[in-house]
Design a protein around this motif. Structure first.
Motif, PDB file in Angstrom:
ATOM      1  N   GLU A 283      75.407   6.069  28.736  1.00  0.00           N
ATOM      2  CA  GLU A 283      74.127   5.574  29.243  1.00  0.00           C
ATOM      3  C   GLU A 283      72.976   6.494  28.862  1.00  0.00           C
ATOM      4  OE1 GLU A 283      71.241   3.316  30.769  1.00  0.00           O
ATOM      5  OE2 GLU A 283      73.331   2.774  30.369  1.00  0.00           O
ATOM      6  N   VAL A 284      73.158   7.807  29.023  1.00  0.00           N
ATOM      7  CA  VAL A 284      72.064   8.713  28.690  1.00  0.00           C
ATOM      8  C   VAL A 284      71.828   8.744  27.186  1.00  0.00           C
ATOM      9  CG1 VAL A 284      73.472  10.813  28.521  1.00  0.00           C
ATOM     10  CG2 VAL A 284      71.064  10.975  29.169  1.00  0.00           C
ATOM     11  N   ALA A 285      72.890   8.630  26.388  1.00  0.00           N
ATOM     12  CA  ALA A 285      72.724   8.594  24.936  1.00  0.00           C
ATOM     13  C   ALA A 285      71.970   7.336  24.514  1.00  0.00           C
ATOM     14  CB  ALA A 285      74.087   8.655  24.256  1.00  0.00           C
ATOM     15  N   ARG A 286      72.280   6.208  25.145  1.00  0.00           N
ATOM     16  CA  ARG A 286      71.596   4.956  24.819  1.00  0.00           C
ATOM     17  C   ARG A 286      70.112   5.039  25.185  1.00  0.00           C
ATOM     18  NH1 ARG A 286      69.232   0.952  26.797  1.00  0.00           N
ATOM     19  NH2 ARG A 286      69.435   1.881  28.866  1.00  0.00           N
ATOM     20  N   ALA A 287      69.812   5.497  26.400  1.00  0.00           N
ATOM     21  CA  ALA A 287      68.426   5.551  26.854  1.00  0.00           C
ATOM     22  C   ALA A 287      67.597   6.510  26.002  1.00  0.00           C
ATOM     23  CB  ALA A 287      68.384   5.973  28.326  1.00  0.00           C
ATOM     24  N   PHE A 288      68.179   7.652  25.684  1.00  0.00           N
ATOM     25  CA  PHE A 288      67.456   8.620  24.856  1.00  0.00           C
ATOM     26  C   PHE A 288      67.165   8.044  23.480  1.00  0.00           C
ATOM     27  CE2 PHE A 288      67.304  11.912  21.637  1.00  0.00           C
ATOM     28  CZ  PHE A 288      66.443  12.848  22.178  1.00  0.00           C
ATOM     29  N   THR A 289      68.146   7.424  22.842  1.00  0.00           N
ATOM     30  CA  THR A 289      67.972   6.914  21.484  1.00  0.00           C
ATOM     31  C   THR A 289      66.928   5.810  21.431  1.00  0.00           C
ATOM     32  OG1 THR A 289      70.272   7.473  20.978  1.00  0.00           O
ATOM     33  CG2 THR A 289      69.173   5.905  19.518  1.00  0.00           C
ATOM     34  N   VAL A 290      66.945   4.901  22.406  1.00  0.00           N
ATOM     35  CA  VAL A 290      65.961   3.820  22.424  1.00  0.00           C
ATOM     36  C   VAL A 290      64.545   4.384  22.539  1.00  0.00           C
ATOM     37  CG1 VAL A 290      65.109   1.871  23.787  1.00  0.00           C
ATOM     38  CG2 VAL A 290      67.554   2.088  23.316  1.00  0.00           C
TER      39      VAL A 290
ATOM     40  N   THR B 122      49.701   6.671  20.283  1.00  0.00           N
ATOM     41  CA  THR B 122      48.609   7.333  19.572  1.00  0.00           C
ATOM     42  C   THR B 122      49.105   8.136  18.372  1.00  0.00           C
ATOM     43  OG1 THR B 122      48.758   9.243  21.049  1.00  0.00           O
ATOM     44  CG2 THR B 122      47.225   7.474  21.672  1.00  0.00           C
ATOM     45  N   SER B 123      50.395   8.425  18.337  1.00  0.00           N
ATOM     46  CA  SER B 123      50.950   9.180  17.211  1.00  0.00           C
ATOM     47  C   SER B 123      52.457   8.935  17.126  1.00  0.00           C
ATOM     48  CB  SER B 123      50.678  10.687  17.372  1.00  0.00           C
ATOM     49  OG  SER B 123      51.463  11.213  18.434  1.00  0.00           O
ATOM     50  N   TYR B 124      53.011   9.449  16.032  1.00  0.00           N
ATOM     51  CA  TYR B 124      54.455   9.324  15.825  1.00  0.00           C
ATOM     52  C   TYR B 124      55.235  10.062  16.910  1.00  0.00           C
ATOM     53  CZ  TYR B 124      58.889   9.408  13.223  1.00  0.00           C
ATOM     54  OH  TYR B 124      60.194   9.249  12.829  1.00  0.00           O
TER      55      TYR B 124
ATOM     56  N   SER C  38      58.931  10.919  20.975  1.00  0.00           N
ATOM     57  CA  SER C  38      59.654  12.118  21.391  1.00  0.00           C
ATOM     58  C   SER C  38      59.299  12.488  22.831  1.00  0.00           C
ATOM     59  CB  SER C  38      59.327  13.293  20.455  1.00  0.00           C
ATOM     60  OG  SER C  38      59.785  13.026  19.139  1.00  0.00           O
ATOM     61  N   ARG C  39      58.061  12.305  23.199  1.00  0.00           N
ATOM     62  CA  ARG C  39      57.654  12.636  24.564  1.00  0.00           C
ATOM     63  C   ARG C  39      58.306  11.697  25.576  1.00  0.00           C
ATOM     64  NH1 ARG C  39      52.828  13.140  21.397  1.00  0.00           N
ATOM     65  NH2 ARG C  39      52.291  15.352  21.120  1.00  0.00           N
TER      66      ARG C  39
ATOM     67  N   ALA D  62      63.809  19.284  26.465  1.00  0.00           N
ATOM     68  CA  ALA D  62      62.719  18.406  26.870  1.00  0.00           C
ATOM     69  C   ALA D  62      61.365  19.045  26.562  1.00  0.00           C
ATOM     70  CB  ALA D  62      62.830  18.085  28.352  1.00  0.00           C
ATOM     71  N   GLU D  63      61.273  20.344  26.773  1.00  0.00           N
ATOM     72  CA  GLU D  63      60.020  21.040  26.471  1.00  0.00           C
ATOM     73  C   GLU D  63      59.733  21.000  24.971  1.00  0.00           C
ATOM     74  OE1 GLU D  63      56.498  22.982  27.282  1.00  0.00           O
ATOM     75  OE2 GLU D  63      57.938  22.003  28.634  1.00  0.00           O
ATOM     76  N   ASP D  64      60.747  21.172  24.167  1.00  0.00           N
ATOM     77  CA  ASP D  64      60.557  21.104  22.712  1.00  0.00           C
ATOM     78  C   ASP D  64      60.072  19.724  22.289  1.00  0.00           C
ATOM     79  OD1 ASP D  64      61.390  23.705  22.473  1.00  0.00           O
ATOM     80  OD2 ASP D  64      63.462  23.176  21.939  1.00  0.00           O
ATOM     81  N   LEU D  65      60.625  18.679  22.891  1.00  0.00           N
ATOM     82  CA  LEU D  65      60.219  17.318  22.541  1.00  0.00           C
ATOM     83  C   LEU D  65      58.770  17.046  22.938  1.00  0.00           C
ATOM     84  CD1 LEU D  65      63.431  15.367  23.622  1.00  0.00           C
ATOM     85  CD2 LEU D  65      62.658  15.775  21.276  1.00  0.00           C
ATOM     86  N   ARG D  66      58.351  17.573  24.052  1.00  0.00           N
ATOM     87  CA  ARG D  66      56.971  17.319  24.518  1.00  0.00           C
ATOM     88  C   ARG D  66      55.933  18.037  23.658  1.00  0.00           C
ATOM     89  NH1 ARG D  66      59.496  18.440  29.668  1.00  0.00           N
ATOM     90  NH2 ARG D  66      59.888  16.488  30.797  1.00  0.00           N
TER      91      ARG D  66
END
Length: 222
Positions: free
Chosen positions: A93-100, A113-115, A119-120, A131-135
């Motif tokens: 479930e977490v893999a699916r939600a993250f990928t979508v 507003t951007s690519y 990721s955010r 999560a901090e890296d993605l933001r």
């Protein structure tokens, strides 16, 4: 010849013929008797087993084979076909939600507003450090060019997960961590023209937190 001698001769001749007849009869009887004795005694053939009886005998010998038509017969265990190994439901479930969230973009007016907006959004399903890296992540020149192309055509990009499995050669997951491979379909729908589809995949590292919740801890090959 005197009459007495003639009579005796006649009687002797009659007796000789009678003896010959008796001998002939006895000989014929003996002949047929011996021939009959030479013939083999007929042995009665064994009764031929009918097909149902033969099958019943075979089933009796192989008592380990149950009758599939019997209501008491339990179904045999299904054989699992070879293929990607599935993962536990919380990891799936977490893999699916993250990928979508990570692979979906909206370049239409009023959308992203951007690519890096994708990721955010995906950071909500990531472990704290990741999560901090993605933001704070900023895409490079390739991501910038892709976003410019989508913006010009007002493209909406949607991702749909096809399957989540264990990567080939990856270590088996533990109670607290593991790797998964996500195969997903990307559909790009422009404001004008026909949508296009492509199949992509990504590997994720998952880790379970102290609260028991699984989160994405990194992208090993990105």
């Amino acid at each position: 010849m005197p009459k007495t001698d003639a009579k005796r001769a006649q009687l002797a001749t009659i007796a000789l013929f009678a003896a010959s007849a008796v001998l002939a009869t006895v000989g014929v009887a003996l002949l047929f008797g011996f021939r009959g004795a030479e013939r083999p005694t007929a042995i009665p053939s064994a009764p031929t087993t009918s097909a149902p009886a033969a099958e019943a005998a075979g089933q009796g010998a192989a008592s380990a084979s149950p009758d599939p038509s019997s209501p008491e017969t339990e179904p045999s265990e299904s054989v699992v076909a070879a293929g990607p190994s599935p993962v536990a439901a919380p990891m799936h479930e977490v893999a699916r939600a993250f990928t979508v969230a990570w692979a979906s973009h909206d370049a239409r007016p009023g959308g992203d507003t951007s690519y890096d907006d994708a990721s955010r959004r995906a950071a909500a399903f990531a472990e704290r450090e990741f999560a901090e890296d993605l933001r704070t992540h900023t895409s490079g020149s390739a991501g910038g060019r892709q976003w410019l192309s989508w913006s010009e055509r007002q493209v909406q990009v949607t991702a749909a997960v096809l399957r989540v499995s264990l990567p080939d050669g990856a270590p088996a997951p533990t109670q607290d961590s593991g790797f998964v491979r996500v195969v997903y379909k990307v559909t790009e729908t422009p404001a004008q023209g026909s949508p296009t589809e492509s199949e992509q995949h990504v590997a994720l590292k998952l880790r379970r937190g102290d609260d028991g919740t699984w989160r994405v801890a990194g992208l090993p090959y990105v």
